[in-house]
Motif scaffolding. Structure first.
Motif, PDB file in Angstrom:
ATOM      1  N   ASN A  80      -7.410  58.665  75.360  1.00 32.71           N
ATOM      2  CA  ASN A  80      -7.216  59.878  75.228  1.00 32.71           C
ATOM      3  C   ASN A  80      -7.258  60.614  73.825  1.00 32.71           C
ATOM      4  N   ALA A  81      -7.537  59.658  72.886  1.00 33.12           N
ATOM      5  CA  ALA A  81      -7.112  59.990  71.403  1.00 33.12           C
ATOM      6  C   ALA A  81      -8.599  59.758  70.792  1.00 33.12           C
ATOM      7  N   PHE A  82      -8.852  60.708  69.877  1.00 36.16           N
ATOM      8  CA  PHE A  82     -10.029  60.726  69.087  1.00 36.16           C
ATOM      9  C   PHE A  82      -9.664  60.644  67.621  1.00 36.16           C
ATOM     10  N   ASP A  83     -10.590  60.242  66.894  1.00 33.91           N
ATOM     11  CA  ASP A  83     -10.579  60.223  65.353  1.00 33.91           C
ATOM     12  C   ASP A  83     -11.870  60.842  65.035  1.00 33.91           C
ATOM     13  N   VAL A  84     -11.679  62.199  64.552  1.00 36.32           N
ATOM     14  CA  VAL A  84     -12.888  63.179  64.094  1.00 36.32           C
ATOM     15  C   VAL A  84     -13.008  63.024  62.534  1.00 36.32           C
ATOM     16  N   TYR A  85     -14.168  62.879  62.134  1.00 40.29           N
ATOM     17  CA  TYR A  85     -14.658  62.749  60.680  1.00 40.29           C
ATOM     18  C   TYR A  85     -15.321  63.959  60.359  1.00 40.29           C
TER      19      TYR A  85
ATOM     20  N   VAL B 189     -12.714  70.657  67.416  1.00 39.76           N
ATOM     21  CA  VAL B 189     -11.486  70.113  67.661  1.00 39.76           C
ATOM     22  C   VAL B 189     -10.621  70.863  68.464  1.00 39.76           C
ATOM     23  N   ASP B 190     -10.499  72.334  68.169  1.00 40.69           N
ATOM     24  CA  ASP B 190      -9.564  72.935  68.914  1.00 40.69           C
ATOM     25  C   ASP B 190     -10.155  72.857  70.624  1.00 40.69           C
ATOM     26  N   TYR B 191     -11.315  73.052  70.555  1.00 39.37           N
ATOM     27  CA  TYR B 191     -11.734  72.653  72.142  1.00 39.37           C
ATOM     28  C   TYR B 191     -11.331  71.500  72.682  1.00 39.37           C
ATOM     29  N   MET B 192     -11.446  70.413  72.049  1.00 42.52           N
ATOM     30  CA  MET B 192     -11.121  68.984  72.500  1.00 42.52           C
ATOM     31  C   MET B 192      -9.506  69.059  72.766  1.00 42.52           C
ATOM     32  N   ARG B 193      -8.858  69.634  71.807  1.00 44.89           N
ATOM     33  CA  ARG B 193      -7.282  69.560  72.158  1.00 44.89           C
ATOM     34  C   ARG B 193      -6.977  70.408  73.222  1.00 44.89           C
ATOM     35  N   ALA B 194      -7.720  71.612  73.483  1.00 43.53           N
ATOM     36  CA  ALA B 194      -7.379  72.522  74.607  1.00 43.53           C
ATOM     37  C   ALA B 194      -7.768  71.605  75.996  1.00 43.53           C
ATOM     38  N   GLN B 195      -8.672  70.536  75.936  1.00 49.20           N
ATOM     39  CA  GLN B 195      -8.975  69.882  77.178  1.00 49.20           C
ATOM     40  C   GLN B 195      -8.057  68.812  77.513  1.00 49.20           C
ATOM     41  N   GLY B 196      -6.831  68.745  76.528  1.00 53.48           N
ATOM     42  CA  GLY B 196      -6.089  67.685  76.630  1.00 53.48           C
ATOM     43  C   GLY B 196      -5.975  66.289  75.724  1.00 53.48           C
ATOM     44  N   TYR B 197      -7.028  66.496  75.162  1.00 50.16           N
ATOM     45  CA  TYR B 197      -7.127  65.079  74.065  1.00 50.16           C
ATOM     46  C   TYR B 197      -6.293  65.271  72.952  1.00 50.16           C
ATOM     47  N   THR B 198      -5.884  64.215  72.134  1.00 50.17           N
ATOM     48  CA  THR B 198      -5.236  64.039  70.925  1.00 50.17           C
ATOM     49  C   THR B 198      -6.135  63.699  69.931  1.00 50.17           C
ATOM     50  N   VAL B 199      -6.317  64.636  68.855  1.00 54.08           N
ATOM     51  CA  VAL B 199      -7.248  64.547  67.919  1.00 54.08           C
ATOM     52  C   VAL B 199      -6.500  64.298  66.436  1.00 54.08           C
ATOM     53  N   THR B 200      -7.157  63.119  65.966  1.00 54.53           N
ATOM     54  CA  THR B 200      -6.594  63.031  64.352  1.00 54.53           C
ATOM     55  C   THR B 200      -7.930  63.489  63.540  1.00 54.53           C
ATOM     56  N   VAL B 201      -7.927  64.320  62.851  1.00 54.91           N
ATOM     57  CA  VAL B 201      -8.705  64.774  61.942  1.00 54.91           C
ATOM     58  C   VAL B 201      -8.809  63.998  60.514  1.00 54.91           C
ATOM     59  N   HIS B 202     -10.046  63.369  59.995  1.00 60.12           N
ATOM     60  CA  HIS B 202     -10.267  62.945  58.768  1.00 60.12           C
ATOM     61  C   HIS B 202     -11.399  63.610  58.110  1.00 60.12           C
TER      62      HIS B 202
ATOM     63  N   ALA C  63     -17.113  61.704  66.011  1.00 63.37           N
ATOM     64  CA  ALA C  63     -15.810  61.490  66.554  1.00 63.37           C
ATOM     65  C   ALA C  63     -15.765  60.048  66.966  1.00 63.37           C
ATOM     66  N   VAL C  64     -14.654  59.519  67.307  1.00 64.50           N
ATOM     67  CA  VAL C  64     -14.786  58.080  67.801  1.00 64.50           C
ATOM     68  C   VAL C  64     -13.561  58.141  69.136  1.00 64.50           C
ATOM     69  N   ILE C  65     -13.830  57.521  70.104  1.00 64.95           N
ATOM     70  CA  ILE C  65     -12.886  57.513  71.148  1.00 64.95           C
ATOM     71  C   ILE C  65     -13.166  56.131  72.073  1.00 64.95           C
ATOM     72  N   ASP C  66     -12.092  55.586  72.279  1.00 63.74           N
ATOM     73  CA  ASP C  66     -12.065  54.352  73.057  1.00 63.74           C
ATOM     74  C   ASP C  66     -13.453  53.387  72.601  1.00 63.74           C
TER      75      ASP C  66
END
Length: 150
Positions: free
Chosen positions: A26-31, A43-56, A80-83
């Motif tokens: 459920n966690a994204f790294d976004v570049y 990023v805001d959209y993904m957070r609103a969908q319940g994902y944890t997002v770390t931005v680089h 972005a990278v997830i799982d």
């Protein structure tokens, strides 16, 4: 009472064992480039969908895309990278959920360019666009098609 404590203990043990895997999925790294506003909207959209997002925001984007194997025809503004999968650009959450459920042998998925009407790109007239699956060999094929509501 003893039985209740043993059930509680088993529940806590399972939670401790499986929670990290559930959180990782459920966690994204976004570049992204720090000057790109639409990336922040995604990023805001993904957070609103319940994902944890770390931005680089401190890495050259061309190098990021090369590192994760995004072919030139699939490039968008953020990566972005997830799982273990790459999600390139303004991909809708339903496509990401499908990717994670089906787990194809692929690099990931992409919404090439910056299609109007995609998540984070709600300005302007919505357009029809494809989300593509990126094969391990860099090839792409249509994974999903999105069209504006009639």
């Amino acid at each position: 009472m003893k039985r209740w404590f043993s059930r509680w203990g088993v529940t806590l043990l399972f939670a401790a064992l499986f929670a990290p895997a559930a959180l990782a999925a459920n966690a994204f790294d976004v570049y992204r480039d720090p000057s790109c506003g639409c990336c922040g909207a995604w990023v805001d959209y993904m957070r609103a969908q319940g994902y944890t997002v770390t931005v680089h925001q401190d890495q050259p984007m061309a190098a990021v895309k090369a590192r994760f194997g995004v072919p030139p025809g699939a490039v968008s503004c953020h990566t972005a990278v997830i799982d273990g999968y790459v999600v390139e650009g303004h991909v809708p959450v339903e496509d990401i959920r499908r990717l994670l459920a089906e787990r194809p042998d692929a690099i990931g998925i992409a919404a090439p360019g910056m299609p109007m009407g995609s998540p984070g790109m709600e300005m302007g007239a919505p357009e029809r666009y494809d989300v593509v699956l990126i094969g391990r060999d860099g090839s792409t094929r249509v994974f999903a098609t999105h069209a504006p509501a009639a």
